[in-house]
Design a protein around this motif. Structure first.
Motif, PDB file in Angstrom:
ATOM      1  N   ARG A   6       0.842  -1.200   0.000  1.00 23.35           N
ATOM      2  CA  ARG A   6       0.000   0.000   0.000  1.00 23.35           C
ATOM      3  C   ARG A   6       0.877   1.249   0.000  1.00 23.35           C
ATOM      4  NH1 ARG A   6      -4.945  -0.517  -1.474  1.00 23.35           N
ATOM      5  NH2 ARG A   6      -5.643   1.163  -0.101  1.00 23.35           N
ATOM      6  N   LEU A   7       1.941   1.230  -0.771  1.00 20.51           N
ATOM      7  CA  LEU A   7       2.896   2.329  -0.756  1.00 20.51           C
ATOM      8  C   LEU A   7       2.287   3.637  -1.254  1.00 20.51           C
ATOM      9  CD1 LEU A   7       6.146   0.555  -2.035  1.00 20.51           C
ATOM     10  CD2 LEU A   7       5.550   1.210   0.309  1.00 20.51           C
ATOM     11  N   GLN A   8       1.279   3.542  -2.126  1.00 15.15           N
ATOM     12  CA  GLN A   8       0.691   4.775  -2.672  1.00 15.15           C
ATOM     13  C   GLN A   8      -0.134   5.548  -1.664  1.00 15.15           C
ATOM     14  OE1 GLN A   8       0.537   1.797  -4.271  1.00 15.15           O
ATOM     15  NE2 GLN A   8       0.600   2.017  -6.496  1.00 15.15           N
ATOM     16  N   VAL A   9      -0.570   4.897  -0.589  1.00 15.74           N
ATOM     17  CA  VAL A   9      -1.459   5.577   0.365  1.00 15.74           C
ATOM     18  C   VAL A   9      -0.860   5.657   1.764  1.00 15.74           C
ATOM     19  CG1 VAL A   9      -3.558   4.981  -0.891  1.00 15.74           C
ATOM     20  CG2 VAL A   9      -2.656   3.382   0.804  1.00 15.74           C
ATOM     21  N   ILE A  10       0.400   5.288   1.909  1.00 14.95           N
ATOM     22  CA  ILE A  10       1.044   5.306   3.225  1.00 14.95           C
ATOM     23  C   ILE A  10       1.278   6.745   3.689  1.00 14.95           C
ATOM     24  CG2 ILE A  10       3.258   4.878   4.380  1.00 14.95           C
ATOM     25  CD1 ILE A  10       3.331   2.184   3.054  1.00 14.95           C
ATOM     26  N   GLU A  11       0.921   7.029   4.927  1.00 19.42           N
ATOM     27  CA  GLU A  11       1.171   8.343   5.542  1.00 19.42           C
ATOM     28  C   GLU A  11       1.702   8.110   6.949  1.00 19.42           C
ATOM     29  OE1 GLU A  11       1.103  11.189   4.127  1.00 19.42           O
ATOM     30  OE2 GLU A  11       0.032  10.771   2.254  1.00 19.42           O
ATOM     31  N   LEU A  38      13.179  -5.482 -12.357  1.00 19.17           N
ATOM     32  CA  LEU A  38      13.110  -4.292 -11.508  1.00 19.17           C
ATOM     33  C   LEU A  38      12.119  -3.247 -12.018  1.00 19.17           C
ATOM     34  CD1 LEU A  38      16.889  -3.655 -10.699  1.00 19.17           C
ATOM     35  CD2 LEU A  38      15.220  -4.955  -9.381  1.00 19.17           C
ATOM     36  N   THR A  39      11.544  -3.479 -13.178  1.00 15.57           N
ATOM     37  CA  THR A  39      10.736  -2.449 -13.822  1.00 15.57           C
ATOM     38  C   THR A  39       9.553  -2.017 -12.971  1.00 15.57           C
ATOM     39  OG1 THR A  39      11.349  -3.363 -15.978  1.00 15.57           O
ATOM     40  CG2 THR A  39       9.490  -1.864 -15.927  1.00 15.57           C
ATOM     41  N   TYR A  40       8.826  -2.975 -12.426  1.00 14.90           N
ATOM     42  CA  TYR A  40       7.622  -2.630 -11.648  1.00 14.90           C
ATOM     43  C   TYR A  40       7.975  -1.875 -10.374  1.00 14.90           C
ATOM     44  CZ  TYR A  40       3.562  -3.080  -8.624  1.00 14.90           C
ATOM     45  OH  TYR A  40       2.537  -2.806  -7.766  1.00 14.90           O
ATOM     46  N   VAL A  41       8.916  -2.404  -9.613  1.00 15.55           N
ATOM     47  CA  VAL A  41       9.226  -1.801  -8.320  1.00 15.55           C
ATOM     48  C   VAL A  41       9.795  -0.390  -8.489  1.00 15.55           C
ATOM     49  CG1 VAL A  41      11.515  -2.866  -8.212  1.00 15.55           C
ATOM     50  CG2 VAL A  41      10.404  -2.131  -6.112  1.00 15.55           C
ATOM     51  N   ILE A  42      10.609  -0.163  -9.506  1.00 20.17           N
ATOM     52  CA  ILE A  42      11.153   1.175  -9.731  1.00 20.17           C
ATOM     53  C   ILE A  42      10.059   2.120 -10.202  1.00 20.17           C
ATOM     54  CG2 ILE A  42      12.881   2.511 -10.971  1.00 20.17           C
ATOM     55  CD1 ILE A  42      13.925   0.500  -8.856  1.00 20.17           C
ATOM     56  N   HIS A  43       9.128   1.610 -10.990  1.00 17.75           N
ATOM     57  CA  HIS A  43       7.993   2.434 -11.409  1.00 17.75           C
ATOM     58  C   HIS A  43       7.213   2.943 -10.197  1.00 17.75           C
ATOM     59  CE1 HIS A  43       4.293   3.607 -13.530  1.00 17.75           C
ATOM     60  NE2 HIS A  43       3.648   2.929 -12.595  1.00 17.75           N
ATOM     61  N   ILE A  44       7.036   2.087  -9.198  1.00 14.68           N
ATOM     62  CA  ILE A  44       6.306   2.479  -7.998  1.00 14.68           C
ATOM     63  C   ILE A  44       7.125   3.469  -7.165  1.00 14.68           C
ATOM     64  CG2 ILE A  44       5.335   1.659  -5.829  1.00 14.68           C
ATOM     65  CD1 ILE A  44       3.654   0.942  -8.241  1.00 14.68           C
ATOM     66  N   LEU A  45       8.392   3.153  -6.923  1.00 16.30           N
ATOM     67  CA  LEU A  45       9.212   3.990  -6.051  1.00 16.30           C
ATOM     68  C   LEU A  45       9.450   5.376  -6.647  1.00 16.30           C
ATOM     69  CD1 LEU A  45      11.897   1.400  -4.853  1.00 16.30           C
ATOM     70  CD2 LEU A  45       9.861   2.210  -3.631  1.00 16.30           C
ATOM     71  N   ALA A  46       9.519   5.479  -7.972  1.00 15.60           N
ATOM     72  CA  ALA A  46       9.787   6.764  -8.610  1.00 15.60           C
ATOM     73  C   ALA A  46       8.630   7.747  -8.466  1.00 15.60           C
ATOM     74  CB  ALA A  46      10.111   6.555 -10.095  1.00 15.60           C
ATOM     75  N   GLN A  47       7.481   7.281  -8.020  1.00 18.83           N
ATOM     76  CA  GLN A  47       6.333   8.169  -7.867  1.00 18.83           C
ATOM     77  C   GLN A  47       6.397   9.006  -6.592  1.00 18.83           C
ATOM     78  OE1 GLN A  47       2.477   6.226  -8.580  1.00 18.83           O
ATOM     79  NE2 GLN A  47       3.552   4.547  -9.590  1.00 18.83           N
ATOM     80  N   PHE A  48       7.364   8.703  -5.709  1.00 18.83           N
ATOM     81  CA  PHE A  48       7.406   9.372  -4.413  1.00 18.83           C
ATOM     82  C   PHE A  48       8.674  10.197  -4.233  1.00 18.83           C
ATOM     83  CE2 PHE A  48       5.519   5.079  -3.984  1.00 18.83           C
ATOM     84  CZ  PHE A  48       4.193   5.473  -3.955  1.00 18.83           C
ATOM     85  N   LEU A  49       9.258  10.636  -5.323  1.00 22.40           N
ATOM     86  CA  LEU A  49      10.501  11.401  -5.225  1.00 22.40           C
ATOM     87  C   LEU A  49      10.297  12.745  -4.532  1.00 22.40           C
ATOM     88  CD1 LEU A  49      12.038  10.730  -8.767  1.00 22.40           C
ATOM     89  CD2 LEU A  49      12.597   9.607  -6.599  1.00 22.40           C
ATOM     90  N   LYS A  50       9.129  13.309  -4.646  1.00 19.33           N
ATOM     91  CA  LYS A  50       8.896  14.632  -4.069  1.00 19.33           C
ATOM     92  C   LYS A  50       8.821  14.572  -2.546  1.00 19.33           C
ATOM     93  CE  LYS A  50       5.846  18.655  -4.392  1.00 19.33           C
ATOM     94  NZ  LYS A  50       4.618  19.221  -5.028  1.00 19.33           N
ATOM     95  N   LYS A  51       8.018  13.644  -2.008  1.00 15.50           N
ATOM     96  CA  LYS A  51       7.856  13.527  -0.552  1.00 15.50           C
ATOM     97  C   LYS A  51       7.894  12.054  -0.151  1.00 15.50           C
ATOM     98  CE  LYS A  51       5.073  17.737   0.009  1.00 15.50           C
ATOM     99  NZ  LYS A  51       3.760  18.277   0.479  1.00 15.50           N
ATOM    100  N   PRO A  52       9.072  11.460  -0.118  1.00  7.90           N
ATOM    101  CA  PRO A  52       9.148  10.038   0.252  1.00  7.90           C
ATOM    102  C   PRO A  52       8.834   9.817   1.730  1.00  7.90           C
ATOM    103  CG  PRO A  52      11.347  10.959   0.028  1.00  7.90           C
ATOM    104  CD  PRO A  52      10.399  12.017  -0.439  1.00  7.90           C
ATOM    105  N   GLN A  53       8.198   8.705   2.010  1.00  9.07           N
ATOM    106  CA  GLN A  53       7.917   8.286   3.369  1.00  9.07           C
ATOM    107  C   GLN A  53       8.975   7.276   3.829  1.00  9.07           C
ATOM    108  OE1 GLN A  53       4.909   9.448   5.060  1.00  9.07           O
ATOM    109  NE2 GLN A  53       4.913  10.870   3.327  1.00  9.07           N
TER     110      GLN A  53
END
Length: 243
Positions: A6-11, A38-53
């Motif tokens: 649930r990385l997209q909604v973690i706060e 690695l394509t999927y996992v990097i696609h997900i992680l790259a979405q949080f460059l602005k405010k990583p948790q």
């Protein structure tokens, strides 16, 4: 990556050093050029460059641990290949909890070895899983046209239709059905594009069981056994492993 993450909604609190996270993910992005796994996992992680948790940083470290565990893993290009193309496409319906957009993924194999792969968040919200899968089919068809033309410049002929494997029966019926109806009005251009390729004999669509759908590795996080199984089907091997 953990299954059903649930990385997209973690706060749970921001990571203290976002610059460190950006540098790590930025380096990992380059590995996706030669590491399809690695394509999927990097696609997900790259979405949080602005405010990583903090959880995002932990997920990035999980990728580093994975890489350290298999330093010799890579694509095996065999010498005794027949140089024929095949392709797999898949979509994860409304996988993004924030936008409800679906993910499309595909991989193209040349003689059993991957030469092109991609994961892409669809530009619009799909109203059904069939619509999401058909959009993935259209992306794959466009790439196949490019690869087919490119190989012809190298003198590699491909006289038979290129197999396109999909695990969604509804999307396959839409591709084969010459009539348009309410279910296809949102993907009208996609339908024409894929059907023209079918009529021209460029591609031939086939149903495949979900367990053998290698494009699954580009659209969702998988458990250890299915992940390893699909890696072998992709022709990815560990050169350091005992034979």
């Amino acid at each position: 990556m953990e299954e059903n993450h649930r990385l997209q909604v973690i706060e749970e609190g921001p990571y203290a050093d976002p610059g460190r996270y950006r540098r790590l993910v930025g380096r990992l992005v380059y590995l996706t050029v030669t590491c399809p796994d690695l394509t999927y996992v990097i696609h997900i992680l790259a979405q949080f460059l602005k405010k990583p948790q903090v959880k995002h940083w932990e997920a990035a470290l999980r990728v580093v641990h994975y890489l350290k565990g298999c330093p010799g893993q890579g694509i095996l290009l065999t010498a005794n290949t027949d140089l024929t193309l095949s392709s797999y496409c898949d979509a994860d319906y409304q996988t993004c909890p924030r936008t409800r957009r679906s993910l499309s993924g595909y991989v193209i194999l040349l003689g059993g070895s991957p030469i092109a792969w991609k994961i892409k968040k669809q530009k619009t919200v799909s109203l059904s899983s069939a619509e999401a899968e058909y959009r993935a089919m259209r992306y794959t068809t466009g790439e196949l046209k490019w690869e087919h033309e490119l190989l012809s410049y190298f003198g590699v002929r491909h006289d038979t239709a290129i197999p396109l494997f999909c695990d969604n029966q509804a999307a396959l019926h839409i591709a084969a059905n010459p009539f348009f109806h309410e279910r296809t009005k949102h993907i009208d251009a996609d339908c024409h594009f894929v059907r023209d390729a079918l009529k021209a004999g460029l591609i031939a669509t086939f149903k495949i069981h979900t367990s053998n759908q290698v494009a699954d590795i580009f659209t969702k996080s998988l458990g250890g056994p299915p992940f390893s199984y699909l890696l072998r089907k992709l022709g990815i091997r560990d050169l350091h492993a005992l034979t």
